[in-house]
Design an enzyme around this catalytic site. Structure first.
Site, PDB file in Angstrom:
ATOM      1  N   LYS A   1      -3.906  -0.834  -6.976  1.00 47.58           N
ATOM      2  CA  LYS A   1      -4.793  -0.408  -6.171  1.00 47.58           C
ATOM      3  C   LYS A   1      -4.540   1.109  -6.409  1.00 47.58           C
ATOM      4  O   LYS A   1      -3.790   1.914  -5.964  1.00 47.58           O
ATOM      5  CB  LYS A   1      -4.456  -0.413  -4.430  1.00 47.58           C
ATOM      6  N   TRP A   2      -5.733   1.691  -6.781  1.00 42.51           N
ATOM      7  CA  TRP A   2      -6.050   3.250  -7.522  1.00 42.51           C
ATOM      8  C   TRP A   2      -6.732   3.935  -6.514  1.00 42.51           C
ATOM      9  O   TRP A   2      -7.907   3.889  -6.303  1.00 42.51           O
ATOM     10  CB  TRP A   2      -6.353   3.200  -9.041  1.00 42.51           C
ATOM     11  N   ASP A   3      -6.158   4.910  -5.732  1.00 37.92           N
ATOM     12  CA  ASP A   3      -6.627   5.604  -4.621  1.00 37.92           C
ATOM     13  C   ASP A   3      -7.037   7.104  -5.060  1.00 37.92           C
ATOM     14  O   ASP A   3      -6.652   7.489  -6.171  1.00 37.92           O
ATOM     15  CB  ASP A   3      -5.859   5.634  -3.406  1.00 37.92           C
ATOM     16  N   MET A   4      -7.860   7.759  -4.332  1.00 34.95           N
ATOM     17  CA  MET A   4      -8.212   9.130  -4.610  1.00 34.95           C
ATOM     18  C   MET A   4      -8.594   9.672  -3.298  1.00 34.95           C
ATOM     19  O   MET A   4      -9.763   9.432  -2.804  1.00 34.95           O
ATOM     20  CB  MET A   4      -9.317   9.337  -5.532  1.00 34.95           C
ATOM     21  N   ASN A   5      -7.790  10.431  -2.747  1.00 35.96           N
ATOM     22  CA  ASN A   5      -8.044  10.708  -1.074  1.00 35.96           C
ATOM     23  C   ASN A   5      -8.441  12.155  -0.853  1.00 35.96           C
ATOM     24  O   ASN A   5      -8.195  12.682   0.410  1.00 35.96           O
ATOM     25  CB  ASN A   5      -6.646  10.490  -0.497  1.00 35.96           C
TER      26      ASN A   5
ATOM     27  N   ARG B   1      -5.961  16.403   3.352  1.00 35.01           N
ATOM     28  CA  ARG B   1      -5.045  15.586   3.824  1.00 35.01           C
ATOM     29  C   ARG B   1      -3.756  15.789   2.944  1.00 35.01           C
ATOM     30  O   ARG B   1      -2.839  15.156   2.372  1.00 35.01           O
ATOM     31  CB  ARG B   1      -5.327  13.875   3.017  1.00 35.01           C
TER      32      ARG B   1
ATOM     33  N   ASP C   1       0.541  -1.303   0.072  1.00 33.96           N
ATOM     34  CA  ASP C   1       0.010   0.039   0.013  1.00 33.96           C
ATOM     35  C   ASP C   1       0.967   1.206  -0.072  1.00 33.96           C
ATOM     36  O   ASP C   1       2.016   1.068  -0.229  1.00 33.96           O
ATOM     37  CB  ASP C   1      -0.904  -0.072   1.243  1.00 33.96           C
ATOM     38  N   ASP C   2       0.539   2.305   0.515  1.00 35.17           N
ATOM     39  CA  ASP C   2       0.963   3.673   0.470  1.00 35.17           C
ATOM     40  C   ASP C   2       2.351   3.590   1.001  1.00 35.17           C
ATOM     41  O   ASP C   2       2.634   2.806   2.036  1.00 35.17           O
ATOM     42  CB  ASP C   2       0.123   4.585   1.159  1.00 35.17           C
TER      43      ASP C   2
ATOM     44  N   CYS D   1     -10.600   3.035  -5.203  1.00 33.17           N
ATOM     45  CA  CYS D   1     -10.791   3.134  -4.059  1.00 33.17           C
ATOM     46  C   CYS D   1     -10.736   4.775  -3.911  1.00 33.17           C
ATOM     47  O   CYS D   1     -10.185   5.431  -4.545  1.00 33.17           O
ATOM     48  CB  CYS D   1      -9.298   2.736  -3.081  1.00 33.17           C
TER      49      CYS D   1
ATOM     50  N   ASP E   1     -12.922   2.313   4.369  1.00 30.56           N
ATOM     51  CA  ASP E   1     -11.563   2.158   5.492  1.00 30.56           C
ATOM     52  C   ASP E   1     -11.721   1.822   6.604  1.00 30.56           C
ATOM     53  O   ASP E   1     -11.322   1.333   7.615  1.00 30.56           O
ATOM     54  CB  ASP E   1     -11.103   3.575   5.481  1.00 30.56           C
TER      55      ASP E   1
HETATM   56  C1  GLA Z   1      -6.610   5.675   1.627  1.00 27.74           C
HETATM   57  C2  GLA Z   1      -7.430   4.091   1.591  1.00 27.74           C
HETATM   58  C3  GLA Z   1      -6.515   3.164   2.381  1.00 27.74           C
HETATM   59  C4  GLA Z   1      -5.034   3.367   2.184  1.00 27.74           C
HETATM   60  C5  GLA Z   1      -4.945   4.843   2.383  1.00 27.74           C
HETATM   61  C6  GLA Z   1      -3.127   5.073   2.033  1.00 27.74           C
HETATM   62  O1  GLA Z   1      -7.343   5.949   2.945  1.00 27.74           O
HETATM   63  O2  GLA Z   1      -8.739   3.904   1.405  1.00 27.74           O
HETATM   64  O3  GLA Z   1      -6.917   1.843   2.269  1.00 27.74           O
HETATM   65  O4  GLA Z   1      -4.673   2.874   0.778  1.00 27.74           O
HETATM   66  O5  GLA Z   1      -5.469   5.713   1.677  1.00 27.74           O
HETATM   67  O6  GLA Z   1      -2.951   6.291   2.366  1.00 27.74           O
END
Ligand code: GLA
Length: 715
Positions: free
Chosen positions: A469-473, A436, A359-360, A519, A541
């Site tokens: 795993k393609w995220d967007m926070n 964030r 992950d991150d 995600c 999460d």
């Molecule tokens: C988001 C995702 C988590 C994780 C974090 C990493 O919150 O939903 O599952 O990947 O980012 O920063």
């Protein structure tokens, strides 16, 4: 043929397996909606009547006012005062009026420019209606693409500017449906980060009620799914209309009850976060909205939607078994390095995982969430020999490898931002807001997309990566683009999404052997747009099993289990908790998110057994028909099952406040009454007849208590 035109009545009829949809051309001008519901050959004729204060064309009878019609499409400023489908300005007024011209019925469908769209198959047919606004010279094409066996009709529009001047689309709602009654409940989702997809249901009132997103993402706060149903509708009974939008950005679902107690439902881009200027000769395609109808309650609507999403939205790779992953996030957060993850991979293999997902934290100066986003190259302090050597070591342990990315974002503390501050969304003269600690890249700028493709190519091009795993926070604020001209700034939200889809498409083509899990801080983009590119979505999460039970039950109302990524998180050496978390997680696609290096042998061997068992019935979850028996929103327990051919997987999850000693009789309607079923977990047998009448489950009322039955009929 599912689509017909009845010439003498000027009537279009669309039949699906169980539904009929019909509208007429009225006064050689308007599209008058006449019917949507249970399949019938008795379609009512239009009922023209005069209503006061309703505008009509000079020389025509007052009852020809569009304000008095149920319509297929409605134009701002041209006589219909209800919320409109289209507001189009050539002259600053927003007024337009499109008149019916012609139709075409054909096999298949038309593609949409840089947008996801439901896949046609051999049976798919489309009705295209062409309308003309003489003053602006624009042609509007309305599409009805019919998925007859699933009772789904999709709606989208294409606007062609055939005039000499540019025009601006100020509101765009590709789905407008007028129903001549208002005694409905509206069902939709609201929520927040970590508590996505709360179900709400309320009777309609006069005026407008809506769910929407102004965030540039479909969002945790609302979701584009919407249903209208009879006040008494339940899982098995009552009329239910379901709607959704194949789009992941800002949206508007609006429902309006008017002076004549009619209900207008609209799904589309809305107007607050959308405008689009079309030059002479240019074309605009809207995203696609879908609708379905069930005469037998929510269960049927849900199963229509699930099959539609699996067969026409999700990529083909989603139909194969999804990998059981071990994800590093909750185990390590940013604290990862090569040796630790190789040790993870070794243990993961021994336990029976398919894949390790890093992950991150692996790239740039990413030691916390304040730096590094945008710098998509390995952090050499953590991976001294480089990413390629690391990935090869992981694969040598015998597991697949997945990696986390968040391509749309940048930290101000990153090389990318230091070199290209103008690549982040910002409004000239205003300080951009952080969320964030990050900013949003201007995905409408082709230079940004080119850069990302080049960088990802350089970093991942030669690596055997199996999964992204393609995220967007964060959501979009300060929505301004240094790239687009000032008269194009209103297009950013839409062009942003087109940019994201182009990049997702590029990943699919460039890395054909990898799958994507999408995600957005969990379920912030749990929508049909994202479902087109990823095999599954990280649902939330929140991995607390009680909260997850509710979130997953809600998601299943509109989206199939195959889309739902569900992890067992740290059971803290508590075997009952491990079992409970597993039984919750097998509601969808199973994975784990825990520090495997800290787990004792007993826990590891139970996890091995869980993974082995899950694989034996995973196909029933991924492809089976879903039946909800008790919703955790309403009861102190949750009960549901998946049915696939001769198999039934029944789950009952007790909630914390569950009443001890209470007995539940659960009717398994999908059981075959003539078969005998064996629970492969216990060896106990049940007649299909008994299952249909109701299997009795005794709730223990104890903490972490759940029941799982894997029933298979004897041949
Ligand atoms: C988001 C995702 C988590 C994780 C974090 C990493 O919150 O939903 O599952 O990947 O980012 O920063």
């Amino acid at each position: 043929m599912s689509i017909r035109y009845i010439k003498d009545k000027k009537r279009f009829i669309i039949n699906t397996q169980h539904t009929t949809y019909a509208f007429d051309v009225a006064y050689d001008h308007y599209l008058y909606h006449t019917y949507y519901g249970k399949k019938t050959s008795k379609i009512p004729d239009p009922h023209f009547h005069t209503i006061s204060f309703a505008p009509y064309l000079a020389g025509q009878h007052p009852r020809s006012s569009p304000d008095s019609f149920p319509l297929e499409v409605s134009f701002y400023g041209s006589g219909d005062f209800r919320p409109n489908s289209l507001r189009l300005s050539a002259d600053g007024t927003g007024v337009c009026d499109f008149v019916y011209q012609s139709y075409r019925i054909f096999k298949g469908r038309v593609a949409l420019d840089s947008l996801p769209a439901a896949r046609a198959d051999g049976d798919t047919q489309t009705l295209e209606i062409t309308l003309l606004d003489e003053v602006s010279g624009c042609r509007l094409k309305l599409y009805y693409t019919v998925f007859a066996d699933l009772d789904v009709i999709s709606r989208y529009m294409i606007l062609e500017n055939g005039g000499k001047d540019s025009v601006t689309i100020e509101k765009c709602m590709p789905l407008t449906l007028d129903l001549c009654r208002s005694d409905f409940d509206m069902v939709s989702f609201y929520g927040t980060y970590n508590q996505e997809l709360r179900l709400q249901r309320h009777p309609l009132h006069h005026g407008t009620q809506s769910v929407y997103s102004n965030r540039g993402a479909s969002s945790h706060q609302y979701n584009p799914f919407l249903a209208l149903c009879d006040h008494k509708a339940n899982e098995e009974r009552g009329e239910v209309y379901g709607f959704n939008f194949v789009y992941s950005g800002s949206f508007l679902d609006e429902v309006d009850v008017d002076q004549l107690n009619r209900t207008r439902v609209q799904v589309g881009l809305g107007s607050e976060c959308f405008s689009y200027t079309l030059g002479a000769g240019e074309t605009f395609s809207s995203p696609e909205a879908i609708m379905t109808y069930s005469a037998s309650g929510f269960g049927k609507m849900t199963r229509n939607l699930h099959r539609f999403v699996r067969d026409h939205i999700m990529p083909a790779s989603a139909l194969a078994p999804h990998p059981v992953v071990l994800n590093t996030w909750e185990a390590c957060y940013f604290n990862i390095d090569e040796e630790k993850l190789v040790a993870f991979a070794k243990e993961a293999k021994a336990v029976g995982f398919d894949m390790l997902v890093m992950d991150d934290g692996w790239f740039g100066a990413r030691n916390n969430d304040r730096a590094g986003l945008g710098d998509w190259f390995e952090n050499r302090a953590k991976f001294p020999a480089g990413l390629a050597s690391f990935v090869n070591r992981i694969k040598a342990e015998g597991v697949k490898f997945g990696i986390w990315i968040e391509p749309e974002m940048v930290n101000p503390d990153s090389d990318l931002y230091r070199h290209h501050p103008d690549w982040a969304l910002r409004v000239r003269g205003r300080e951009p807001l952080l969320s964030r600690n990050q900013l949003v890249l201007d995905m409408s700028n082709p230079e940004v997309l080119d850069y990302l493709m080049k960088q990802f190519e350089e970093t991942f091009g030669d690596l055997p990566i199996d999964y992204f795993k393609w995220d967007m926070n964060r959501h979009l604020s300060n929505v301004g683009s240094c790239y687009l001209a000032s008269n194009k700034q209103g297009e950013i939200f839409f062009r942003y999404m087109q940019g994201v889809y182009r990049l997702l498409e590029w990943f699919a083509i460039r890395f054909p052997n990898a799958v994507i899990e999408t995600c957005s801080g969990g379920g912030g983009r749990y929508d049909l747009g994202m479902m087109q590119y990823g095999i599954q979505i990280w649902t939330s999460d929140n991995t607390n099993p009680c909260d997850r039970t509710r979130i997953q039950a809600s998601a299943l109302v509109a989206y199939p289990a195959a889309t739902m990524s569900c992890h067992v998180s740290n059971p803290r050496d508590n075997l009952a908790s491990l079992d409970y978390r597993y039984k919750v997680a097998v509601g969808g696609m199973l994975g784990y998110e825990l520090n495997i290096l800290n787990m004792g042998d007993e826990i590891k061997s139970i996890m091995s057994e869980q993974i082995r068992e899950y694989k034996s019935f995973e196909h029933a979850i991924r492809l089976g028909d879903y039946y909800s028996l008790a919703s955790p929103e309403k009861y102190d327990y949750s009960a549901y099952y998946y049915a696939k051919e001769d198999e039934i997987l029944l789950t009952v999850i007790e909630k914390k406040d569950c009443q001890k000693g209470s007995t539940k009789r659960l009717k398994i309607k999908a059981a075959n009454p003539d078969a005998v079923y064996t629970d492969l977990r216990t060896g106990k047998t049940y007649s299909g007849h008994l299952l249909k009448e109701g299997i009795v489950i005794d709730l223990t009322g104890e903490a972490d208590s759940a029941h799982l039955l894997y029933l298979k009929a004897k041949a």
